[in-house]
Design an enzyme around this catalytic site. Structure first.
Site, PDB file in Angstrom:
ATOM      1  N   SER A 172       0.797  -1.228   0.000  1.00 29.01           N
ATOM      2  CA  SER A 172       0.000   0.000   0.000  1.00 29.01           C
ATOM      3  C   SER A 172       0.836   1.288   0.000  1.00 29.01           C
ATOM      4  O   SER A 172       0.470   2.246  -0.688  1.00 29.01           O
ATOM      5  CB  SER A 172      -0.978  -0.017   1.175  1.00 29.01           C
ATOM      6  OG  SER A 172      -1.952  -1.002   0.934  1.00 29.01           O
TER       7      SER A 172
ATOM      8  N   LYS B  26      -8.749  -6.238  10.881  1.00 27.90           N
ATOM      9  CA  LYS B  26      -9.915  -5.750  10.126  1.00 27.90           C
ATOM     10  C   LYS B  26     -11.254  -5.900  10.863  1.00 27.90           C
ATOM     11  O   LYS B  26     -12.168  -5.116  10.643  1.00 27.90           O
ATOM     12  CB  LYS B  26     -10.006  -6.455   8.768  1.00 27.90           C
ATOM     13  CG  LYS B  26      -8.930  -6.021   7.784  1.00 27.90           C
ATOM     14  CD  LYS B  26      -9.142  -6.690   6.436  1.00 27.90           C
ATOM     15  CE  LYS B  26      -8.118  -6.222   5.426  1.00 27.90           C
ATOM     16  NZ  LYS B  26      -8.408  -6.728   4.078  1.00 27.90           N
TER      17      LYS B  26
ATOM     18  N   ASP C  40     -12.642  -3.228   0.255  1.00 20.70           N
ATOM     19  CA  ASP C  40     -12.251  -4.470  -0.439  1.00 20.70           C
ATOM     20  C   ASP C  40     -13.389  -4.934  -1.349  1.00 20.70           C
ATOM     21  O   ASP C  40     -13.160  -5.516  -2.407  1.00 20.70           O
ATOM     22  CB  ASP C  40     -11.949  -5.583   0.581  1.00 20.70           C
ATOM     23  CG  ASP C  40     -10.622  -5.355   1.302  1.00 20.70           C
ATOM     24  OD1 ASP C  40      -9.717  -4.735   0.715  1.00 20.70           O
ATOM     25  OD2 ASP C  40     -10.505  -5.800   2.460  1.00 20.70           O
TER      26      ASP C  40
ATOM     27  N   GLY D 276     -13.884 -21.083  -0.801  1.00 21.61           N
ATOM     28  CA  GLY D 276     -13.348 -20.537   0.445  1.00 21.61           C
ATOM     29  C   GLY D 276     -14.382 -19.727   1.194  1.00 21.61           C
ATOM     30  O   GLY D 276     -15.326 -19.184   0.600  1.00 21.61           O
ATOM     31  N   ALA D 277     -14.201 -19.662   2.516  1.00 19.32           N
ATOM     32  CA  ALA D 277     -15.159 -18.921   3.360  1.00 19.32           C
ATOM     33  C   ALA D 277     -14.429 -18.217   4.503  1.00 19.32           C
ATOM     34  O   ALA D 277     -14.965 -18.075   5.593  1.00 19.32           O
ATOM     35  CB  ALA D 277     -16.221 -19.875   3.892  1.00 19.32           C
ATOM     36  N   GLY D 278     -13.205 -17.771   4.238  1.00 19.24           N
ATOM     37  CA  GLY D 278     -12.447 -17.028   5.247  1.00 19.24           C
ATOM     38  C   GLY D 278     -12.865 -15.563   5.257  1.00 19.24           C
ATOM     39  O   GLY D 278     -13.906 -15.192   4.698  1.00 19.24           O
ATOM     40  N   GLY D 279     -12.048 -14.727   5.865  1.00 19.93           N
ATOM     41  CA  GLY D 279     -12.380 -13.311   5.998  1.00 19.93           C
ATOM     42  C   GLY D 279     -12.650 -12.632   4.668  1.00 19.93           C
ATOM     43  O   GLY D 279     -13.563 -11.816   4.544  1.00 19.93           O
ATOM     44  N   ALA D 280     -11.888 -12.979   3.650  1.00 17.66           N
ATOM     45  CA  ALA D 280     -12.023 -12.314   2.349  1.00 17.66           C
ATOM     46  C   ALA D 280     -13.293 -12.738   1.612  1.00 17.66           C
ATOM     47  O   ALA D 280     -13.854 -11.966   0.831  1.00 17.66           O
ATOM     48  CB  ALA D 280     -10.804 -12.612   1.495  1.00 17.66           C
TER      49      ALA D 280
ATOM     50  N   ILE E 297      -8.167 -13.911  -5.765  1.00 16.57           N
ATOM     51  CA  ILE E 297      -7.860 -12.677  -5.037  1.00 16.57           C
ATOM     52  C   ILE E 297      -6.389 -12.622  -4.612  1.00 16.57           C
ATOM     53  O   ILE E 297      -5.915 -11.606  -4.162  1.00 16.57           O
ATOM     54  CB  ILE E 297      -8.794 -12.450  -3.830  1.00 16.57           C
ATOM     55  CG1 ILE E 297      -8.637 -13.573  -2.804  1.00 16.57           C
ATOM     56  CG2 ILE E 297     -10.253 -12.333  -4.264  1.00 16.57           C
ATOM     57  CD1 ILE E 297      -9.233 -13.179  -1.456  1.00 16.57           C
TER      58      ILE E 297
ATOM     59  N   GLY F 139      -5.495 -10.992  -9.324  1.00 17.91           N
ATOM     60  CA  GLY F 139      -5.917 -10.316  -8.097  1.00 17.91           C
ATOM     61  C   GLY F 139      -5.300  -8.951  -7.847  1.00 17.91           C
ATOM     62  O   GLY F 139      -5.718  -8.247  -6.916  1.00 17.91           O
TER      63      GLY F 139
END
Ligand code: ATR
Length: 274
Positions: free
Chosen positions: A20, A69, A105, A127-131, A216, A239
């Site tokens: 960043s 986050k 995001d 997937g089912a994580g934070g993102a 991603i 990504g």
């Protein structure tokens, strides 16, 4: 440019590898803005103090990255609908001395794939994580009629579906190849495919050849999944664009200029990937 002007930055733990500063630094220079964007290494037990001190230290806001986050939502005055919907924020804006949290995001993911979307029928999310929650929210906002989430730990996929509601369906991880039949979009949000990590084992035989495939992960830029999709003729989006686009709303709020994502920015940020 002295850097003494408007302050911003990214806070995380660890933070050394964040791209960043390179990204925002490019825009600060391009638009001739007297401002700074730096890395701040902040452990969990210092997060609250750091966040509350932003206004008095002259910050216009900051980005928040892993692992803060979710936690950061407790330390601001206001959480917007997007951050609330996914339970996570990546951008803090100081307004009139108050702290406001949002999640860009979702916007970044949507803007990255928007130009490449031709059909908004069925999307499959791995997937089912934070993102993943942010990705599913973006897909809902993009108008996908049917979204299937499949994850190794099925309970996490069910939690995402429950939290977001709408046309979200859960399929068992063993069904991940079967559900590709008739899909318009395949998104990988798992950590499988990261450089030096384990590989995603997935046959794309059931996926229509015109379906869009995106990941991603941007290191490597062309993940094994994208390479596999490309080889069989599917359109793919890497990504990196998500990282570039998610930075737009924050930069615009802090520095007062709507920055442009273009090939020059992309090349500059890409050069910073080891
Ligand atoms: P983040 O919050 O950043 O998305 P995460 O919560 O660690 O990161 O999520 C990583 C994702 O990759 C999860 O969906 C995880 O599946 P589980 O929920 O079952 O842990 C998935 N993942 C990681 N390693 C995996 C593996 N070897 N096989 C299948 N899925 C995997």
């Amino acid at each position: 440019m002295t850097g003494a002007g408007i302050r911003s930055g990214v806070i995380g733990w660890p933070i050394e590898h964040s791209l960043s500063p390179r990204l925002h630094g490019f825009w600060l220079k391009r638009y001739g803005i007297d401002g700074s964007y730096e890395r701040y290494s902040v452990p969990a037990d210092e997060l609250e103090t750091f966040i509350w001190s932003l206004p008095e230290r002259g910050f216009a806001g900051c980005n928040v990255t892993l692992p803060h986050k979710e936690q950061v939502l407790s330390y601001v005055d206001e959480v917007d609908d997007l951050a609330r919907a996914v339970g996570a924020a990546n951008t803090i804006i100081v307004r009139g001395g108050k702290l406001y949290a949002t999640n860009t995001d979702i916007y970044g993911f949507a803007e990255n794939i928007r130009p490449s979307i031709t059909q908004t029928g069925h999307a499959v999310v791995l997937g089912a994580g934070g993102a993943a929650k942010g990705v599913c929210k973006a897909l809902q906002d993009l108008g996908f009629a049917h979204i299937t989430i499949t994850n190794r730990t099925q309970g996490r996929a069910e939690q995402v579906a429950q939290a977001l509601g709408g046309a979200l369906h859960v399929a068992a991880w063993e069904e991940r190849e079967a559900v590709l039949e008739g899909a318009d979009l395949l998104v990988n949000t798992t950590s499988l495919g990261l450089a030096y990590g384990p590989k995603l084992e997935l046959s794309l035989d059931n996926l229509p050849s015109e379906a869009l495939v995106t990941d991603i992960v941007y290191n490597p830029l062309i993940t094994p999944l994208l390479a596999q999709a490309k080889a069989r003729g599917n359109p793919v989006v890497d990504g990196l664009g998500m990282l570039l686009h998610q930075a737009v709303p924050g930069f615009s709020a802090w520095f007062g200029v709507q920055p442009v994502v273009d090939a020059e920015l992309r090349a500059h940020v890409l050069a910073g990937i080891a």
